[in-house]
Enzyme design. Sequence first.
Site, PDB file in Angstrom:
ATOM      1  N   TYR A 138       0.874  -1.174   0.000  1.00 39.35           N
ATOM      2  CA  TYR A 138       0.000   0.000   0.000  1.00 39.35           C
ATOM      3  C   TYR A 138       0.904   1.214   0.000  1.00 39.35           C
ATOM      4  O   TYR A 138       1.597   1.494   0.974  1.00 39.35           O
ATOM      5  CB  TYR A 138      -0.904  -0.045   1.232  1.00 39.35           C
ATOM      6  CG  TYR A 138      -1.837   1.132   1.421  1.00 39.35           C
ATOM      7  CD1 TYR A 138      -1.996   2.126   0.454  1.00 39.35           C
ATOM      8  CD2 TYR A 138      -2.588   1.245   2.583  1.00 39.35           C
ATOM      9  CE1 TYR A 138      -2.854   3.189   0.643  1.00 39.35           C
ATOM     10  CE2 TYR A 138      -3.445   2.307   2.791  1.00 39.35           C
ATOM     11  CZ  TYR A 138      -3.582   3.272   1.826  1.00 39.35           C
ATOM     12  OH  TYR A 138      -4.430   4.330   2.017  1.00 39.35           O
ATOM     13  N   LYS A 166      -1.449  -1.241  -3.950  1.00 40.60           N
ATOM     14  CA  LYS A 166      -2.499  -0.239  -3.907  1.00 40.60           C
ATOM     15  C   LYS A 166      -1.812   1.115  -4.020  1.00 40.60           C
ATOM     16  O   LYS A 166      -1.087   1.538  -3.133  1.00 40.60           O
ATOM     17  CB  LYS A 166      -3.291  -0.333  -2.602  1.00 40.60           C
ATOM     18  CG  LYS A 166      -4.311   0.786  -2.442  1.00 40.60           C
ATOM     19  CD  LYS A 166      -4.967   0.771  -1.065  1.00 40.60           C
ATOM     20  CE  LYS A 166      -5.881   1.987  -0.902  1.00 40.60           C
ATOM     21  NZ  LYS A 166      -6.518   2.035   0.430  1.00 40.60           N
ATOM     22  N   VAL A 207      -9.060  -0.874  -4.611  1.00 39.86           N
ATOM     23  CA  VAL A 207      -9.301  -0.902  -3.170  1.00 39.86           C
ATOM     24  C   VAL A 207     -10.060   0.381  -2.869  1.00 39.86           C
ATOM     25  O   VAL A 207      -9.479   1.464  -2.821  1.00 39.86           O
ATOM     26  CB  VAL A 207      -7.999  -1.012  -2.366  1.00 39.86           C
ATOM     27  CG1 VAL A 207      -8.297  -1.021  -0.867  1.00 39.86           C
ATOM     28  CG2 VAL A 207      -7.247  -2.282  -2.750  1.00 39.86           C
TER      29      VAL A 207
END
Length: 298
Positions: A138, A166, A207
Site C-alpha cells: 500500500y 495499492k 481498493v
Amino acid sequence: MTQSPNRPWHGVLVATALPLREDLSIDYDRYAEHCSWLVANGCDGVVPNGSLGEYQVLTPDERARVVGAAVAAIGGDRVMPGVAAYGSAEARRWAEQAGEAGCASVMLLPPNAYRADERSVLAHYAEVARAGLPVVAYNNPIDTKVDLAPELLARLHGEGHIHGVKEFSGDVRRAYRIAELAPELDLLIGADDVLLELAVAGAKGWVAGYPNALPAASAELYRAAAAGDLSTALPLYRQLHPLLRWDSRVEFVQAIKLSMDVVGRYGGPVRPPRVPLTPEQEAQVRAATEKAVAAGLA
C-alpha cells in the site's frame, strides 16, 4: 466476480468502514451484514482494518474479531485484511492471524513510525512475506511519508515480497512506469478520484472507499472503465466524482460514513482523535450524496 483464484485482490475490494455504536463499541453483526451486502451488490471482496476501518484506534482483540466477522460473512478468499503495524514483527503476526482466519492475501503499508529508508522498507516487506500469504503493498506517501516509488516496487516484487500495490499517490503516470519495470506486479487503484485514469492504464483492481455507500454504481463504473467502455464509464465518473474526491481528503472516513447514513445504510460515528465534519463539510457531502441518490446511483 472478477477475481482470479490465484489473485484474489483483482476486482472491486471495498476498504470497509466500521460500524460503531453511539458508545463507540463495534457492532460486529452489522459489520458482517455490511460485508455480505457489498458482495450482493457487485463488489468482489473487502479490506478490513485499513485506514477507513479506523484500525489505528482498535484494540488487538477488536482487529482480530473484525477479520473473523468478515471471513464468516463472505469467505476468506474475499477478505484481504490490512496488517499495518509500527513493528515488522507485529505486522507479521497480523498476517499470520489473517492466514489462520482463512484469508487469502493481506495488504501492508511500509514502516510508518518514522521516515524509513529503502533498506528498512525491503526488510519490512520481507519479514511479513514470511508469514506465507501474498502481500499487496500500500503506497500512501501522503500520510506515511514513505514513498514506494516504481523502482522500489519493482525491487520488492523482484525479490518475491509483494504481488500487487495499492497506489494512492495520485500520480497516474506511475502506472505506466510500474508496468515497464515490473509487468507482473498488479496495480490496484488506491484513490477513488483517479479511478478512471488508473483503470484505463491497466489496473487490475480497486481498493475502494465510496462503494461503502454506493456499491452497485461504483462496481459498474469500475468494470466499464476497466473494459475500456468509456461511453458508460465517463458519465458515471463525472456524476460520482464530487463524492469520490472525498476519499483523498483528510475527512474521508467521516464523509463516507455520512454518505452511508444518507443513502439509508449505517455509517455512524468515528473514534477519536477523528472528530465530526464541520457543518459546511457535512452540507457538501450530504448534497453530493443526495444528488447521486436522485440520479439513481444508490
